[in-house]
Each structure stands twice: as C-alpha cells, then as structure tokens.
Design a protein around this motif. Structure first.
Motif, PDB file in Angstrom:
ATOM      1  N   THR A  35      -2.898   4.151  -6.841  1.00  0.00           N
ATOM      2  CA  THR A  35      -3.032   3.935  -5.396  1.00  0.00           C
ATOM      3  C   THR A  35      -1.779   4.323  -4.625  1.00  0.00           C
ATOM      4  O   THR A  35      -1.848   4.525  -3.424  1.00  0.00           O
ATOM      5  N   TYR A  36      -0.651   4.453  -5.304  1.00  0.00           N
ATOM      6  CA  TYR A  36       0.576   4.861  -4.630  1.00  0.00           C
ATOM      7  C   TYR A  36       0.419   6.223  -3.956  1.00  0.00           C
ATOM      8  O   TYR A  36       1.008   6.471  -2.915  1.00  0.00           O
ATOM      9  N   PHE A  37      -0.403   7.079  -4.543  1.00  0.00           N
ATOM     10  CA  PHE A  37      -0.554   8.432  -4.006  1.00  0.00           C
ATOM     11  C   PHE A  37      -1.278   8.466  -2.663  1.00  0.00           C
ATOM     12  O   PHE A  37      -1.145   9.446  -1.929  1.00  0.00           O
ATOM     13  N   ILE A  38      -2.036   7.434  -2.323  1.00  0.00           N
ATOM     14  CA  ILE A  38      -2.616   7.347  -0.984  1.00  0.00           C
ATOM     15  C   ILE A  38      -1.787   6.402  -0.112  1.00  0.00           C
ATOM     16  O   ILE A  38      -1.693   6.602   1.103  1.00  0.00           O
ATOM     17  N   ALA A  39      -1.164   5.407  -0.714  1.00  0.00           N
ATOM     18  CA  ALA A  39      -0.372   4.445   0.064  1.00  0.00           C
ATOM     19  C   ALA A  39       0.856   5.110   0.689  1.00  0.00           C
ATOM     20  O   ALA A  39       1.199   4.826   1.838  1.00  0.00           O
ATOM     21  N   ARG A  40       1.504   5.995  -0.032  1.00  0.00           N
ATOM     22  CA  ARG A  40       2.717   6.647   0.480  1.00  0.00           C
ATOM     23  C   ARG A  40       2.415   7.528   1.704  1.00  0.00           C
ATOM     24  O   ARG A  40       3.091   7.413   2.721  1.00  0.00           O
ATOM     25  N   PRO A  41       1.416   8.415   1.669  1.00  0.00           N
ATOM     26  CA  PRO A  41       1.108   9.204   2.872  1.00  0.00           C
ATOM     27  C   PRO A  41       0.675   8.330   4.052  1.00  0.00           C
ATOM     28  O   PRO A  41       0.995   8.630   5.202  1.00  0.00           O
ATOM     29  N   LEU A  42      -0.022   7.241   3.760  1.00  0.00           N
ATOM     30  CA  LEU A  42      -0.415   6.319   4.817  1.00  0.00           C
ATOM     31  C   LEU A  42       0.821   5.692   5.458  1.00  0.00           C
ATOM     32  O   LEU A  42       0.922   5.591   6.683  1.00  0.00           O
ATOM     33  N   GLU A  43       1.780   5.315   4.648  1.00  0.00           N
ATOM     34  CA  GLU A  43       3.047   4.779   5.155  1.00  0.00           C
ATOM     35  C   GLU A  43       3.806   5.822   5.974  1.00  0.00           C
ATOM     36  O   GLU A  43       4.394   5.504   7.009  1.00  0.00           O
TER      37      GLU A  43
END
Length: 79
Positions: A35-43
């Motif tokens: 999930t980090y791969f979607i959480a980082r761009p969202l951040e």
C-alpha cells in the motif's frame, strides 16, 4: 524509485512528466500488495513542491483509483 520519480516531476518538460506518470502508474499497479506505493503519491498531492508536480501526482492517483481494471479495490486499503 520514488526519488527518481520526484526528480522527474521536478522538471518543467511535459514529455518527461508523461514518462514519470507512466512509471508511477506501473509501479502502483504491479505492486498492489504494498500500500505504500499508493500512499506515497497520495501524500505527495499535498507536499509537491510545484504545481506541475502536484498535477502529475494527482493525475496518477485519480487514474489508479478510478480505473477498475488497473487496480483491484481490495489493494487500495491504505494503512
């Protein structure tokens, strides 16, 4: 990998941004178990240093979240 994408999005060249967006979409969609791969761009939609970078991050997040064949819904549960 994110440092490379950040450096791509720090430029003003549209073609370079297109490469970065495509790379980020592929990174997210081929690593749905992390999930980090979607959480980082969202951040980064909130922390981007330029309007052009913000636009690219936002476009990628919107694409991934709205394209059902791109990412299964259960993979998008954020931590």
């Amino acid at each position: 990998m994110f440092d490379w994408i950040d450096s791509i999005f720090s430029t003003d060249v549209d073609k370079i941004h297109a490469i970065g967006r495509r790379a980020l979409i592929n990174l997210i969609t081929h690593n749905t178990e992390h999930t980090y791969f979607i959480a980082r761009p969202l951040e980064m939609c909130y922390l981007a240093k330029s309007n052009k970078a913000l636009e690219s991050y936002f476009e990628v997040v919107c694409h991934v979240l709205t394209d059902k064949k791109c990412t299964p819904p259960e993979a998008l549960r954020l931590p």
